[in-house]
Motif scaffolding. Structure first.
Motif, short mmCIF file in Angstrom:
data_model
loop_
_atom_site.label_atom_id
_atom_site.label_comp_id
_atom_site.label_asym_id
_atom_site.label_seq_id
_atom_site.Cartn_x
_atom_site.Cartn_y
_atom_site.Cartn_z
N GLN A 160 0.86 -1.19 0.00
CA GLN A 160 0.00 0.00 0.00
C GLN A 160 0.89 1.24 0.00
O GLN A 160 1.87 1.31 0.74
N TYR A 161 0.52 2.22 -0.82
CA TYR A 161 1.31 3.46 -0.90
C TYR A 161 1.06 4.32 0.34
O TYR A 161 -0.08 4.52 0.75
N ALA A 162 2.14 4.87 0.89
CA ALA A 162 2.05 5.88 1.93
C ALA A 162 3.21 6.84 1.75
O ALA A 162 4.31 6.44 1.34
N GLY A 163 2.97 8.09 2.07
CA GLY A 163 4.05 9.06 1.97
C GLY A 163 5.22 8.72 2.86
O GLY A 163 6.38 8.95 2.52
N ALA A 164 4.93 8.12 4.04
CA ALA A 164 5.97 7.81 5.02
C ALA A 164 6.75 6.54 4.69
O ALA A 164 7.74 6.24 5.37
N THR A 165 6.33 5.81 3.68
CA THR A 165 7.05 4.58 3.30
C THR A 165 7.44 4.62 1.82
O THR A 165 8.59 4.82 1.48
N THR A 166 6.46 4.48 0.94
CA THR A 166 6.75 4.46 -0.50
C THR A 166 7.39 5.75 -0.97
O THR A 166 8.42 5.73 -1.67
N ALA A 167 6.81 6.88 -0.61
CA ALA A 167 7.29 8.16 -1.12
C ALA A 167 8.71 8.47 -0.66
O ALA A 167 9.54 8.93 -1.44
N THR A 168 9.00 8.21 0.61
CA THR A 168 10.35 8.53 1.09
C THR A 168 11.38 7.60 0.46
O THR A 168 12.53 8.00 0.22
N ALA A 169 10.99 6.35 0.17
CA ALA A 169 11.91 5.43 -0.52
C ALA A 169 12.21 5.95 -1.92
O ALA A 169 13.37 5.91 -2.38
N ILE A 170 11.18 6.43 -2.61
CA ILE A 170 11.37 6.97 -3.96
C ILE A 170 12.16 8.27 -3.91
O ILE A 170 13.02 8.52 -4.77
N ASP A 171 11.88 9.12 -2.91
CA ASP A 171 12.67 10.33 -2.72
C ASP A 171 14.16 9.99 -2.66
O ASP A 171 14.99 10.62 -3.32
N GLU A 172 14.48 9.02 -1.82
CA GLU A 172 15.89 8.66 -1.61
C GLU A 172 16.50 8.08 -2.88
O GLU A 172 17.67 8.33 -3.21
N PHE A 173 15.71 7.32 -3.62
CA PHE A 173 16.19 6.77 -4.89
C PHE A 173 16.56 7.89 -5.86
O PHE A 173 17.64 7.87 -6.47
N PHE A 174 15.70 8.87 -6.00
CA PHE A 174 15.99 9.97 -6.92
C PHE A 174 17.12 10.85 -6.40
O PHE A 174 17.92 11.36 -7.20
N ARG A 175 17.21 11.04 -5.09
CA ARG A 175 18.36 11.77 -4.55
C ARG A 175 19.67 11.07 -4.89
O ARG A 175 20.70 11.71 -5.11
N SER A 176 19.61 9.75 -4.93
CA SER A 176 20.82 8.97 -5.22
C SER A 176 21.32 9.16 -6.64
O SER A 176 22.48 8.85 -6.94
N LEU A 177 20.47 9.66 -7.51
CA LEU A 177 20.87 9.90 -8.90
C LEU A 177 21.60 11.22 -9.09
O LEU A 177 22.20 11.45 -10.14
N LEU A 178 21.55 12.08 -8.07
CA LEU A 178 22.12 13.42 -8.21
C LEU A 178 23.61 13.40 -8.49
O LEU A 178 24.14 14.28 -9.17
N ASP A 179 24.32 12.40 -7.96
CA ASP A 179 25.77 12.35 -8.11
C ASP A 179 26.23 11.52 -9.30
O ASP A 179 27.43 11.35 -9.51
N GLU A 180 25.28 10.98 -10.06
CA GLU A 180 25.65 10.15 -11.21
C GLU A 180 25.99 11.02 -12.42
O GLU A 180 25.19 11.86 -12.84
N LYS A 181 27.19 10.84 -12.98
CA LYS A 181 27.57 11.59 -14.16
C LYS A 181 26.65 11.26 -15.34
O LYS A 181 26.28 12.13 -16.12
N TRP A 182 26.32 9.99 -15.47
CA TRP A 182 25.45 9.54 -16.55
C TRP A 182 24.25 8.87 -15.90
O TRP A 182 24.29 7.71 -15.52
N GLN A 183 23.21 9.65 -15.74
CA GLN A 183 22.03 9.12 -15.05
C GLN A 183 21.31 8.09 -15.92
O GLN A 183 21.10 8.33 -17.11
#
Length: 359
Positions: A160-183
């Protein structure tokens, strides 16, 4: 085989590279499954690091940091690591030196990897990460891109989607792309709370558990992790998706409405959370003559501190102290084959256009 981004046939580009060009790994598609997280150990400092990361997440606790952080650092994190550490110690996988959530997530990943490798060969690579603790999402994104994953499918293991679980996991995933030279090109798997294969896996686990009991429980309590009621009022769909999961499970089992009760556990802080609270509802059931109950936790993809310790100890104790006689906990789906099949099906549906099955 075609390049999913250009629709041109994939060719061996290595022979066209200049001699001083850095080596390029074979192009692959990464599947990264993510779970909540776990402390590295149950000692004070391991617990403090984990709880600090978890409770500092604004998706989890959205109070103003000016108010929350002094309370967290000066009060909560001086005491709670001791009680939480004791709870983790009671369920710890001492043989492997890790929490049950870690053990189970590894087993799930291995089975998912085997199923996808059988279908797609070495075109895909499968790994897992944790939103809090280790292995971190960022470290696994770096590993996948280093292995040549030009596309990554991220799968938060929350039905089940929740901001406190699914959304924060996705937030962290996209934050992890910030340092990738070739996303890489990325996709995320949506919540699977109403997928037929998931409901079927839940139903089968209930049927197996009931078949092993001498007496049928009076009620099945579907206990979901709670969130503040305010989140529902602000648009979070979690409550509605939990209710739908329970309804679909009941319909698949062919039971009347009176045989399944939806509740919410793990309340934290002073404000009102989604009700009824599991710990109170099981006591009410016992007091009103429902002396035999079973409890299932459909919001958890793997058994963890909230199921193995909270349900099996605190909630069980509440039921028995109120006069309950028979308490059955039905384990999470974990690495059950029907569960893995449901997860693999969701992954394959979201890989369409990226990869085709191996011949």
């Amino acid at each position: 085989m075609f390049d999913a981004e250009t629709t041109k046939p994939v060719t061996d580009t290595a022979k066209h590279l200049p001699a001083d060009h850095p080596p390029l790994p074979k192009r692959r598609i990464g599947i990264l499954v993510g779970n909540l997280g776990t402390p590295d150990n149950y000692d004070y400092w391991s617990m403090r690091r984990y709880l600090n990361e978890f409770l500092s997440d604004r998706r989890v606790i959205d109070y103003s940091p000016w108010i929350w952080q002094p309370l967290l650092q000066a009060v909560i994190l001086t005491k709670r690591p001791f009680s939480s550490g004791a709870a983790y110690k009671s369920i710890w996988n001492h043989d492997k030196g890790e929490s049950p959530l870690m053990t189970i997530t590894k087993a799930q990943t291995e089975k998912i990897r085997a199923a996808l490798t059988e279908r797609y060969g070495d075109e895909v690579t499968v790994d897992f990460c944790m939103r809090y603790g280790n292995p971190s999402t960022k470290s696994k994104v770096q590993e996948l891109t280093a292995q040549g994953c030009r596309q990554i499918l991220f799968f938060p293991l929350y039905p089940q989607y929740a901001g406190a679980t699914t959304a924060t996991a996705i937030d962290e995933f996209f934050r992890s792309l910030l340092d990738e030279k070739w996303q890489p090109t990325v996709r995320t798997v949506p919540a699977y709370f109403d997928r037929p294969a998931y409901i079927e896996a839940l139903a089968q686990s209930v049927e197996r558990a009931y078949a092993e009991l001498d007496e049928r429980p009076d009620v099945l309590v579907a206990s979901y992790h709670g969130v503040p009621k305010r989140y529902l009022m602000e648009g979070d769909p979690y409550h509605c998706q939990c209710q739908k999961t329970s309804r679909l499970l009941r319909e698949r089992l062919g039971w009347p409405e009176t045989e399944i009760v939806t509740t919410f556990q793990s309340r934290f802080g002073p404000e009102e959370w989604l009700k009824p609270y599991t710990v109170e509802e099981v006591a009410r059931l016992a007091e009103t003559g429902k002396k035999k109950i079973a409890v299932i936790a459909p919001a958890f993809s793997a058994d963890c501190i909230e199921t193995l310790e909270e349900i099996n100890e605190e909630i069980r104790e509440s039921f028995e102290e109120a006069g309950g006689e028979s308490f059955t906990y039905i384990p999470c789906l974990n690495d059950d084959d029907a569960h893995i099949a449901a997860l693999v099906e969701a992954i394959e549906d979201n890989l369409v256009g990226w990869v085709t099955p191996a011949a």
